[in-house]
Motif scaffolding. Structure first.
Motif, short mmCIF file in Angstrom:
data_model
loop_
_atom_site.label_atom_id
_atom_site.label_comp_id
_atom_site.label_asym_id
_atom_site.label_seq_id
_atom_site.Cartn_x
_atom_site.Cartn_y
_atom_site.Cartn_z
N HIS A 194 32.48 39.46 37.07
CA HIS A 194 32.74 38.25 37.87
C HIS A 194 31.92 37.07 37.37
O HIS A 194 30.91 37.22 36.68
N CYS A 195 32.38 35.88 37.75
CA CYS A 195 31.66 34.62 37.53
C CYS A 195 31.86 33.79 38.78
O CYS A 195 32.02 34.35 39.87
N ARG A 196 31.84 32.50 38.66
CA ARG A 196 32.01 31.66 39.86
C ARG A 196 33.46 31.58 40.30
O ARG A 196 33.75 31.70 41.49
N SER A 197 34.37 31.38 39.36
CA SER A 197 35.77 31.17 39.73
C SER A 197 36.72 32.21 39.16
O SER A 197 37.90 32.24 39.54
N GLY A 198 36.26 33.04 38.25
CA GLY A 198 37.12 34.05 37.65
C GLY A 198 37.56 33.74 36.23
O GLY A 198 38.16 34.59 35.57
N LYS A 199 37.23 32.54 35.73
CA LYS A 199 37.68 32.15 34.40
C LYS A 199 36.79 32.74 33.30
O LYS A 199 37.28 33.32 32.34
N ARG A 200 35.49 32.57 33.45
CA ARG A 200 34.58 33.11 32.43
C ARG A 200 34.61 34.63 32.39
O ARG A 200 34.54 35.24 31.32
N SER A 201 34.73 35.26 33.55
CA SER A 201 34.78 36.72 33.59
C SER A 201 36.04 37.24 32.92
O SER A 201 36.03 38.27 32.24
N GLN A 202 37.14 36.52 33.08
CA GLN A 202 38.37 36.89 32.40
C GLN A 202 38.21 36.81 30.88
O GLN A 202 38.65 37.70 30.14
N ASN A 217 38.59 42.23 36.51
CA ASN A 217 38.13 40.88 36.84
C ASN A 217 38.15 40.67 38.34
O ASN A 217 39.12 41.03 39.01
N LEU A 218 37.07 40.11 38.89
CA LEU A 218 37.07 39.74 40.31
C LEU A 218 37.91 38.48 40.45
O LEU A 218 37.50 37.39 40.04
N ARG A 219 39.09 38.62 41.02
CA ARG A 219 40.02 37.51 41.13
C ARG A 219 39.42 36.39 41.99
O ARG A 219 39.06 36.59 43.14
N GLY A 220 39.29 35.19 41.41
CA GLY A 220 38.74 34.06 42.14
C GLY A 220 37.23 33.98 42.15
O GLY A 220 36.66 33.02 42.66
N GLY A 221 36.56 35.00 41.60
CA GLY A 221 35.11 34.99 41.47
C GLY A 221 34.36 34.86 42.78
O GLY A 221 34.85 35.26 43.85
N LEU A 222 33.16 34.28 42.70
CA LEU A 222 32.33 34.13 43.89
C LEU A 222 32.96 33.18 44.91
O LEU A 222 32.69 33.29 46.11
N LEU A 223 33.81 32.28 44.45
CA LEU A 223 34.49 31.39 45.39
C LEU A 223 35.41 32.18 46.30
O LEU A 223 35.48 31.91 47.51
N ALA A 224 36.09 33.18 45.74
CA ALA A 224 36.96 34.04 46.56
C ALA A 224 36.12 34.91 47.49
O ALA A 224 36.48 35.14 48.65
N TRP A 225 34.98 35.40 46.99
CA TRP A 225 34.08 36.20 47.82
C TRP A 225 33.61 35.38 49.03
O TRP A 225 33.57 35.85 50.17
N ALA A 226 33.26 34.11 48.76
CA ALA A 226 32.81 33.23 49.84
C ALA A 226 33.92 32.97 50.85
O ALA A 226 33.68 32.88 52.05
N GLU A 227 35.13 32.85 50.36
CA GLU A 227 36.28 32.57 51.23
C GLU A 227 36.65 33.77 52.08
O GLU A 227 36.98 33.63 53.27
N GLU A 228 36.58 34.96 51.49
CA GLU A 228 37.09 36.16 52.18
C GLU A 228 36.01 37.02 52.81
O GLU A 228 36.28 37.73 53.80
N ILE A 229 34.79 36.99 52.26
CA ILE A 229 33.77 37.95 52.71
C ILE A 229 32.53 37.29 53.29
O ILE A 229 32.15 37.53 54.43
N ASP A 230 31.85 36.44 52.52
CA ASP A 230 30.57 35.89 52.94
C ASP A 230 30.42 34.49 52.37
O ASP A 230 30.22 34.32 51.16
N ASP A 231 30.50 33.47 53.22
CA ASP A 231 30.49 32.09 52.71
C ASP A 231 29.12 31.60 52.27
O ASP A 231 28.98 30.50 51.75
N ARG A 232 28.08 32.39 52.43
CA ARG A 232 26.76 31.95 52.01
C ARG A 232 26.65 31.77 50.50
O ARG A 232 25.86 30.95 50.01
N VAL A 233 27.41 32.51 49.71
CA VAL A 233 27.31 32.39 48.26
C VAL A 233 28.00 31.14 47.72
O VAL A 233 27.88 30.82 46.55
N ALA A 234 28.73 30.42 48.57
CA ALA A 234 29.45 29.23 48.11
C ALA A 234 28.60 27.98 48.18
O ALA A 234 28.97 26.94 47.68
N LYS A 235 27.42 28.07 48.75
CA LYS A 235 26.61 26.88 48.95
C LYS A 235 25.77 26.55 47.72
O LYS A 235 24.56 26.37 47.77
N TYR A 236 26.43 26.51 46.56
CA TYR A 236 25.73 26.09 45.35
C TYR A 236 26.67 25.38 44.43
O TYR A 236 27.88 25.43 44.65
#
Length: 383
Positions: A339-347, A364-383
């Protein structure tokens, strides 16, 4: 071109400049300028063009306002988050100057619509942040004989130029393809979303773009046609390089080979949807279930160390630019989630590992950390 009393008062500081005066203001009011992108560069660019009295302005942007935009995109406020950018920008700009006509295009600029949109404007100002759109804007401007005022930014550095400008002698200056005949390999140059940008930098370069647009319209001074301006915000050093026409330019060289717009995603090596689907993916929800179920897998983070320090999921850090030389750290006997932030670099990392080392267990983690923040835990999106 008639001005109201209110307009004459508004533009009075222009009117008293001997080399500008009422004639320059008339040219501004009659002009039609299309700004592609209303983000970091587009925000100051639009603000100053509207303030200067450019009579007709078009804005092309398909994006919505995100909280991460507010660090540099000064047209927007917290109240605009999740609104279409063109809608929020037009509302703010109309309040700034009610004497300017603003037309919005809430759409992606493509090979199918670019010529129809650009043909109605005198000057195009390119405020985009990706190579396919830069080549698209350039090619459309050359085919339609429009001036293209260009700028780009990355981290602490910016550049600007004026492309396809016809001077007083009738000579046409170089265009983007004379400067960059071919795009860099995909992933080599990160976008601002991936690589970051100092917040004030687009303000500086966007203001320089507005300056060049005004010079092109009014005919005052010398434009950046045939020159590339480079700016380093950290050292405050500037350089200006000369650009020359390339006889091999496919659009207007000695033997042109391109008379229409092409597939710019393909030209820039961007994977098609079919190619993207070849990389195995996993959703944020599926990753969460693997973690909760204490399954045996490896989680691999291919971002940069400073990004990892800000927010991470506890995965093993191997930056993308080190992934091939550190391939021995990637497990081959179990599932590996990259994974990466958005899924592009990890791909991209997965493709490199599969091609060079033959891995078949990478997801590949689809959508990266942005998707994780949207679906699971929004704390990782605050960067």
């Amino acid at each position: 071109m008639i001005f109201t009393k209110e307009e004459l008062e508004r533009y009075s500081r222009h009117l008293i400049i001997p080399d500008f005066n009422i004639e320059g203001q008339r040219k501004l009011k009659a002009a039609k300028v299309l700004v592609v992108g209303s983000g970091g560069l587009g925000a100051p660019l639009l603000s100053y063009l509207v303030a200067a009295g450019v009579g007709n302005i078009g804005i092309v942007d398909f994006d919505t306002v995100d909280e991460s935009n507010l660090q540099r995109q000064i047209l927007f406020t917290v109240d605009d988050v999740e609104r279409p950018k063109v809608e929020a920008a037009a509302e703010r700009l109309r309040k700034q100057n009610p004497f300017v006509n603003i037309k919005t295009y809430n759409t992606v600029l493509t090979s199918q619509n670019a010529l129809d949109i650009i043909k109605d404007y005198d000057v195009v100002a390119d405020g985009t942040d990706n190579f396919p759109t830069r080549y698209l804007v350039n090619d459309a401007c050359v085919l339609l004989n429009k001036v293209n005022v260009y700028a780009s930014i990355f981290r602490f550095e910016g550049q600007a130029s004026v492309f396809n400008y016809t001077d007083k002698d009738g000579s046409v200056g170089p265009n983007y393809r004379d400067l960059f005949p071919s795009p860099p390999p995909p992933g080599l140059v990160p976008s601002c979303a991936e690589g970051g940008v100092l917040g004030v930098l687009p303000g500086i370069l966007g203001s320089l773009q507005a300056n060049e647009v005004i010079k092109v319209i009014t005919g005052i001074g010398e434009t950046l046609s045939g020159r590339l301006f480079l700016f380093d915000a950290l050292s405050f050093e500037t350089r200006t390089l000369k650009i020359h026409r390339n006889p091999d330019n496919p659009l207007n060289g000695e033997n042109p080979t391109q008379a229409e717009l092409i597939d710019y995603e393909q030209f820039c090596g961007i994977p098609t949807q079919e190619e993207k689907s070849k990389v195995k993916e996993i959703s944020a929800r599926e990753l969460y279930e693997l973690i909760e179920g204490k399954k045996d897998f490896q989680l691999l983070d291919v971002r940069e160390p400073y990004e990892y320090d800000i927010a991470n999921l506890g995965g093993e850090l191997i930056p993308l630019n080190q992934i091939e030389e550190q391939a021995e750290r990637v497990a081959s006997n179990k599932q590996v989630i990259v994974h990466c932030r958005s899924g592009k670099r990890s791909q991209q990392a997965i493709k490199q590992l599969e091609k060079k080392h033959g891995f078949t267990n990478l997801y590949n983690l689809r959508g990266g950390l942005l998707a994780w923040a949207e679906e699971i835990d929004d704390r990782v999106a605050k960067y």
